[in-house]
Design an enzyme around this catalytic site. Structure first.
Site, PDB file in Angstrom:
ATOM      1  N   GLU A 166       8.778  10.891  34.866  1.00  0.00           N
ATOM      2  CA  GLU A 166      10.240  11.016  34.894  1.00  0.00           C
ATOM      3  C   GLU A 166      10.852  10.102  35.952  1.00  0.00           C
ATOM      4  OE1 GLU A 166      12.048  14.971  35.360  1.00  0.00           O
ATOM      5  OE2 GLU A 166      12.368  15.028  33.220  1.00  0.00           O
TER       6      GLU A 166
ATOM      7  N   HIS B 204     -15.969  15.447  28.151  1.00  0.00           N
ATOM      8  CA  HIS B 204     -16.354  15.733  26.766  1.00  0.00           C
ATOM      9  C   HIS B 204     -15.141  15.665  25.857  1.00  0.00           C
ATOM     10  CE1 HIS B 204     -20.374  17.138  28.039  1.00  0.00           C
ATOM     11  NE2 HIS B 204     -19.706  17.342  29.166  1.00  0.00           N
TER      12      HIS B 204
ATOM     13  N   LYS C 234      18.834  16.008  24.670  1.00  0.00           N
ATOM     14  CA  LYS C 234      19.471  17.275  25.058  1.00  0.00           C
ATOM     15  C   LYS C 234      20.843  17.395  24.396  1.00  0.00           C
ATOM     16  CE  LYS C 234      17.638  17.381  29.795  1.00  0.00           C
ATOM     17  NZ  LYS C 234      18.042  17.311  31.196  1.00  0.00           N
TER      18      LYS C 234
HETATM   19  O1  PA5 Z   1      12.615  16.715  37.780  1.00  0.00           O
HETATM   20  C1  PA5 Z   1      13.688  16.974  37.256  1.00  0.00           C
HETATM   21  O2  PA5 Z   1      14.752  16.688  37.800  1.00  0.00           O
HETATM   22  C2  PA5 Z   1      13.761  17.727  35.954  1.00  0.00           C
HETATM   23  O3  PA5 Z   1      12.514  17.839  35.340  1.00  0.00           O
HETATM   24  C3  PA5 Z   1      14.310  19.127  36.188  1.00  0.00           C
HETATM   25  O4  PA5 Z   1      13.493  19.810  37.067  1.00  0.00           O
HETATM   26  C4  PA5 Z   1      14.416  19.914  34.888  1.00  0.00           C
HETATM   27  O5  PA5 Z   1      15.173  19.196  33.960  1.00  0.00           O
HETATM   28  C5  PA5 Z   1      15.060  21.264  35.126  1.00  0.00           C
HETATM   29  O6  PA5 Z   1      16.301  21.091  35.726  1.00  0.00           O
HETATM   30  P1  PA5 Z   1      17.027  22.267  36.474  1.00  0.00           P
HETATM   31  O7  PA5 Z   1      16.241  22.620  37.665  1.00  0.00           O
HETATM   32  O8  PA5 Z   1      18.376  21.727  36.795  1.00  0.00           O
HETATM   33  O9  PA5 Z   1      17.094  23.419  35.508  1.00  0.00           O
END
Ligand code: PA5
Length: 447
Positions: free
Chosen positions: A282, A303, A415
């Site tokens: 990410e 494996h 989303k």
């Molecule tokens: O690392 C990130 O920013 C994302 O993976 C968030 O953790 C995830 O989208 C969840 O977001 P939130 O904590 O606002 O619910």
């Protein structure tokens, strides 16, 4: 306490010309110090920590009065907690466990949520809703259903069994907390989900499980405090292991190595691979750049996917996690047939080290550039160091490949389309593309 070591011997560090990045160490150090001073890198400087530890102390009796914690969260709001659970609370998955229990609901799975709603004794369950934004649909939709059940089972006291971990001012969860007097812990400004494991996001569930969360913080701080220091300069940065790892990783990307294995030969730490995969993917998958993280578990994946690592496309680097001081385990007796006689006099725990060594040598022989992260022990302090190292290395890698490692813009499209599909207001553009997508004749085949 044995030292934690990065072994660069098989990394191809020189061959990848990683050292050339050191030229940018001075400017990156200046940028890092600037952002620390502006409060933009709280995962590193941890300005919130003293007050968080104080708050956790105050909440401990309340939190531990529950038998179950049901954590509603996703992505960075869940993966750190799960890694800590699997590493430091393995008893929940082992025979004879009598509580406490941590359940992490980080998906949209009606069957799983139904099981939680039907089988958890809600009067003995603390529901921790973890969301920095306070509006993530996977988390909030579960909250709505759990809230109904809490009201049904607990009547007027339904809010007593809730605790929100969210932004201090903004978002739907914060509004709910204010309206219904729900206890909260804050996610500090600028602390994105995947960098938040050492905030209330990870430390609250850690405390519930009885994990030594102070040692986690101390470990991370030992690695990160030299970076957060106002004295940071190019010279100090170029000698910091997180920067060296970033130079190596970006050097690999520059040579077309677009996959990065995270091979854990500490079996109970395997979920750190999932945590790292989110952190890396990410943060760095931007503008056609980055490398795909591939979490793998020794010895299990020898494996499974290891054949591809060894003899598939030569596009993979590897972070190889080991710990020579893992427990030796049960000794083998002499009641062993001749073809396994080499096990006599050994213990079960020796196997994982021998297999790790074999796999590491095989990867190196098959031209997979590899850095071994050798942990002195498998304590919370060591895990904190590892997480601190990897978070800082991710930021530096992002800066070296010239992308923003803090945001995640590309994941928004899916989303918004999902919201449009469910009929959310506005989103006209998304609704238009949905219509056109759904009206396209599909090329389908029955099997
Ligand atoms: O690392 C990130 O920013 C994302 O993976 C968030 O953790 C995830 O989208 C969840 O977001 P939130 O904590 O606002 O619910």
């Amino acid at each position: 306490m044995a030292a934690n070591i990065l072994d660069w011997t098989d990394s191809w560090y020189e061959r990848l010309d990683s050292e050339s990045h050191c030229d940018s160490a001075a400017s990156i150090a200046a940028r890092f110090s600037g952002e620390v001073a502006e409060g933009k890198l709280p995962f590193c400087s941890m300005p919130f920590m003293a007050s968080l530890l104080h708050d956790l102390d105050g909440l401990e009796d309340y939190v531990k009065s529950f038998d179950h914690m049901l954590l509603l969260g996703i992505g960075g709001s869940a993966l750190g907690a799960r890694a800590l659970q699997k590493a430091f609370f393995p008893q929940q998955d082992q025979p004879g466990h009598e509580g406490p229990w941590l359940w992490i609901a980080d998906n949209v799975c009606a069957k799983t949520l139904d099981a939680y709603l039907q089988k958890l004794p809600l009067e003995k369950t603390l529901v921790a809703v973890v969301s920095k934004s306070g509006g993530t649909i996977e988390t909030i939709s579960q909250y709505f259903l759990v809230r109904d059940k809490l009201k049904q089972d607990l009547g007027d006291n339904w809010n007593r069994n809730l605790l929100f971990v969210t932004d201090k001012e903004k978002g739907f969860l914060r509004e709910q907390a204010d309206e219904f007097s729900v206890r909260t812990l804050e996610v500090p400004d600028f602390l994105g989900g995947r960098y938040s494991v050492l905030s209330a996001v990870g430390l609250l569930p850690a405390m519930f499980m009885g994990v030594d969360y102070r040692s986690l913080v101390e470990g991370a701080s030992a690695v990160l405090s030299p970076l957060a220091s106002p004295n940071l300069n190019g010279d100090l940065l170029s000698r910091h292991p997180a920067f060296k790892m970033a130079c190596w990783a970006s050097g690999l990307m520059g040579e077309g190595y677009n996959e990065l294995i995270f091979f854990s030969y500490i079996p109970q730490w395997a979920c750190f691979g999932q945590w790292f995969a989110q952190l890396w993917a990410e943060s760095l998958g931007k503008e056609g750049k980055g490398s795909q993280p591939l979490p793998a578990i020794g010895a299990t994946d020898q494996h499974s996917v290891n054949q591809m690592f060894l003899d598939g496309p030569r596009n993979k680097g590897c972070l190889f996690l080991t710990c020579p001081s893992l427990p030796e385990g049960a000794p083998f007796s002499d009641d062993i047939p001749d073809n396994f006689a080499y096990l006599k006099g050994k213990s079960f725990g020796e196997l994982i080290h021998a297999e790790g060594l074999g796999t590491k040598m095989a990867l190196a022989a098959n031209k997979v550039p590899l850095v071994e992260m050798q942990m002195g022990d498998d304590s919370e302090e060591a895990a904190g160091r590892l997480m601190g190292l990897l978070m800082a290395a991710t930021i530096f890698t992002g800066w070296l490949i010239e992308i923003n490692p803090i945001d995640q813009p590309a994941v928004e499209m899916g989303k918004l389309l999902a919201k449009a599909r469910l009929g959310a207001d506005g989103l006209e553009k998304e609704k238009e593309s949905l219509n056109s997508f759904l009206n396209t004749k599909r090329e389908e085949q029955e099997f």
